[in-house]
Design an enzyme around this catalytic site. Structure first.
Site, PDB file in Angstrom:
ATOM      1  N   SER A   1       0.969  -1.190  -0.040  1.00  0.00           N
ATOM      2  CA  SER A   1      -0.099   0.058  -0.023  1.00  0.00           C
ATOM      3  C   SER A   1       0.862   1.311  -0.175  1.00  0.00           C
ATOM      4  O   SER A   1       1.754   1.390  -0.948  1.00  0.00           O
ATOM      5  CB  SER A   1      -0.977  -0.188   1.297  1.00  0.00           C
ATOM      6  OG  SER A   1      -1.988   0.948   1.017  1.00  0.00           O
TER       7      SER A   1
ATOM      8  N   ASP B   1      -8.896  -4.547  -5.968  1.00  0.00           N
ATOM      9  CA  ASP B   1      -8.499  -3.472  -4.798  1.00  0.00           C
ATOM     10  C   ASP B   1      -9.237  -2.511  -4.599  1.00  0.00           C
ATOM     11  O   ASP B   1      -9.192  -1.781  -5.695  1.00  0.00           O
ATOM     12  CB  ASP B   1      -6.893  -3.561  -4.952  1.00  0.00           C
ATOM     13  CG  ASP B   1      -6.249  -3.086  -3.665  1.00  0.00           C
ATOM     14  OD1 ASP B   1      -6.941  -2.032  -2.924  1.00  0.00           O
ATOM     15  OD2 ASP B   1      -5.208  -3.506  -3.305  1.00  0.00           O
TER      16      ASP B   1
ATOM     17  N   HIS C   1      -7.509  -5.846  -0.409  1.00  0.00           N
ATOM     18  CA  HIS C   1      -6.476  -4.954  -0.637  1.00  0.00           C
ATOM     19  C   HIS C   1      -4.951  -5.707  -0.434  1.00  0.00           C
ATOM     20  O   HIS C   1      -4.560  -6.032   0.695  1.00  0.00           O
ATOM     21  CB  HIS C   1      -6.523  -3.984   0.357  1.00  0.00           C
ATOM     22  CG  HIS C   1      -5.486  -2.817   0.639  1.00  0.00           C
ATOM     23  ND1 HIS C   1      -5.222  -2.065  -0.482  1.00  0.00           N
ATOM     24  CD2 HIS C   1      -4.804  -2.190   1.819  1.00  0.00           C
ATOM     25  CE1 HIS C   1      -4.169  -1.360  -0.499  1.00  0.00           C
ATOM     26  NE2 HIS C   1      -4.081  -1.265   1.070  1.00  0.00           N
TER      27      HIS C   1
END
Length: 518
Positions: A228, A455, A485
């Site tokens: 991320s 995602d 995610h």
């Protein structure tokens, strides 16, 4: 995700959130976030490892991680333009490689946020990376401004309860004023409690910290696993120190080509896509689905109806707190970070329709870093501070309101919240460093860049953009056709096989490799 509204961290951390975007104005020039001179720093001393205590409240609290884990502290310059000046501590944690005879070095993790604590996250997530621990010491850290590494502090716990409960999609002038006043009050608290560190918590300084961590670990190259926001941090590191990049993986990739508004709009579309996939899954299960609606569109319409009802009248939450529309939306977003949380979302929506909001509130609390005792970690404060130190964008109330129709079109459920969040750094006391980060890294070793088509927080398109910006022969794209995610933490054998082959044996997968969820 950086520069955005919904925090993007690994699902294992359960720390991601609806946050606020960064636009900031500074009373004094560029602010320390822009000061990037490397200077001549003292040689980095080896780390002194010892037993780990329990995570601090700022790290999210919890139990000490156990005998497998060791902790250390590394002093780094507060301001890299003055490397011989004041220092701040960085907290680190590691578990040693299991096969010492075949050890490859250290593998440093950043799980995202920005603002997530590596000290509290890595021990809980380590089982997912057991294959890599065979030959690597697993290492993580609290980045500057996070956890116990000179943490940013803003409002206290009671004030944060009110802050996260406030109406984050105002519909009247009175609500608009209350919303803007709430943001301003929060920002003033950040300045009052952490003004000294706010100029220096940006991603470029954190990337310089990464290189000092590499040196302190005794590694010639940085082996890195960024998830991320950790992919943006890794990209900035690769740009600054291309020759120091070892084997690296970027998973759940932030798009480095999008500014704050574009990133927020991309998230609106991403969360709407994930919500649609969740709703369709519910429909496909027929009578087993607990949510009202015979089509995905009907389920979505019922969620919007619930939002409106909560805006007018909150329902019972946890303790004496009431579940507001903002908290319900936070809870829905939290559950979309991982397909494993979909059953909780289904249950939470069903219960909320019956007037009971405890489960959606618990999901929202997890998103915002609130524990069962009412204590908040500093993930929200750090997230805002880092985003605002990075992003140059400063949106006025008029500009924000003008963009709301586009956000609502992108997502009837999340658009208002993500659009209004563009105001989150408007009056921030420190200027931002960039519109978009430079991640070009000519000469760096190959970096495996993984995009997940489902995602919600870091939309799939960001992976290709990152691979292209890293440069030819550096960014190697892998696609995962799945939900949630991130990809490696999904347990998909194809993804994990490709990552493990590269990280353990140096086998770079072919560009354009596709893995499909079973």
């Amino acid at each position: 995700m950086p520069r955005n509204v919904l925090r993007a961290t690994t699902a294992a951390a359960l720390a991601a959130t609806l946050l606020t975007t960064g636009a900031c104005s500074d009373g004094g020039g560029s602010g320390g976030g822009q000061r990037t001179g490397t200077g001549s720093a003292e040689p980095v001393k080896p780390l002194s490892w010892g037993d780990c205590g329990a995570p601090t409240a700022a790290e999210g609290g919890g139990q000490a991680p156990g005998q497998d884990w060791q902790c250390a502290t590394l002093e780094v310059p507060l301001d890299y333009a003055e490397p011989g000046g004041e220092t701040i501590p960085l907290a680190l944690i590691r578990a040693k490689a299991r096969d010492k005879s075949k050890r490859l070095g250290s593998l440093v993790f950043n799980f995202g946020g920005p603002g997530g604590s590596g000290i509290s996250t890595l021990p809980g997530a380590a089982k997912e990376y057991e294959a890599l621990r065979a030959r690597y010491d697993l290492v993580s850290f609290d980045p500057r401004g996070v956890g116990r590494s000179a943490p940013v502090r803003c409002e206290d716990d009671k004030q944060l309860d009110a802050y996260y409960a406030q109406d984050s999609s105002p519909a009247t002038p009175e609500q608009e004023k209350a919303f803007v006043d709430g943001i301003r009050k929060y920002q003033q608290a950040c300045k009052a409690n952490s003004g000294k560190v706010l100029p220096y918590v940006g991603t470029e300084n954190a990337a310089r910290d990464l290189d000092r961590i590499r040196q302190a670990l005794g590694d010639e190259k940085l082996n890195y696993f960024g998830i991320s926001y950790g992919t943006e941090l890794g990209g900035v590191y690769a740009h600054l120190f291309p020759k120091n990049v070892g084997r690296a993986v970027f998973d759940a990739v932030v798009d480095p080509t999008k500014d704050a508004e574009e990133g927020a709009l991309g998230q609106a579309k991403g969360f709407q896509l994930a919500l649609g996939n969740f709703a369709q899954d519910c429909v496909n299960r027929g009578d087993q689905c607990r949510i009202q609606g015979s089509t995905a569109k009907e389920i979505e319409a019922n969620i919007i109806k619930l939002q409106k009802e909560l805006a007018a009248k909150p329902i019972a939450g946890i303790g004496d707190r009431k579940l507001t529309e903002s908290q319900a939306t936070n809870g829905i977003a939290q559950a979309l970070y991982s397909k494993e949380l979909w059953p909780l979302l289904e249950q939470g929506l069903d219960e909320a329709e019956g007037g009971q909001g405890q489960l959606l509130m618990a999901l929202s609390d997890a998103l915002n870093g609130r524990d069962q005792n009412g204590r908040y970690s500093n993930i929200g404060a750090a997230n805002t501070a880092i985003n605002c130190a990075d992003s140059k964008e400063r949106y006025t109330l008029e500009e924000t309101k003008a963009r709301l129709p586009e956000f609502r079109k992108a997502s009837p459920v999340f658009g208002d919240f993500l659009g209004w969040a563009m105001l989150s750094c408007t009056d921030w006391p420190v200027a931002g460093a960039w519109q978009t980060p430079d991640v070009s890294a000519p000469g760096a070793a190959p970096i495996l860049v993984i995009g997940n088509t489902g995602d919600p927080a870091t939309p799939y398109e960001g992976a290709r953009a990152m691979a292209e910006r890293l440069g030819k022969g550096v960014g190697v794209e892998l696609t995962y056709k799945g939900e949630g995610h991130g990809a490696y933490n999904s347990g998909d054998k194809c993804v994990q096989g490709a990552v493990n082959a590269y990280m353990l044996d140096g086998k770079v997968p072919g560009a354009g490799t596709v893995c499909t969820a079973a």
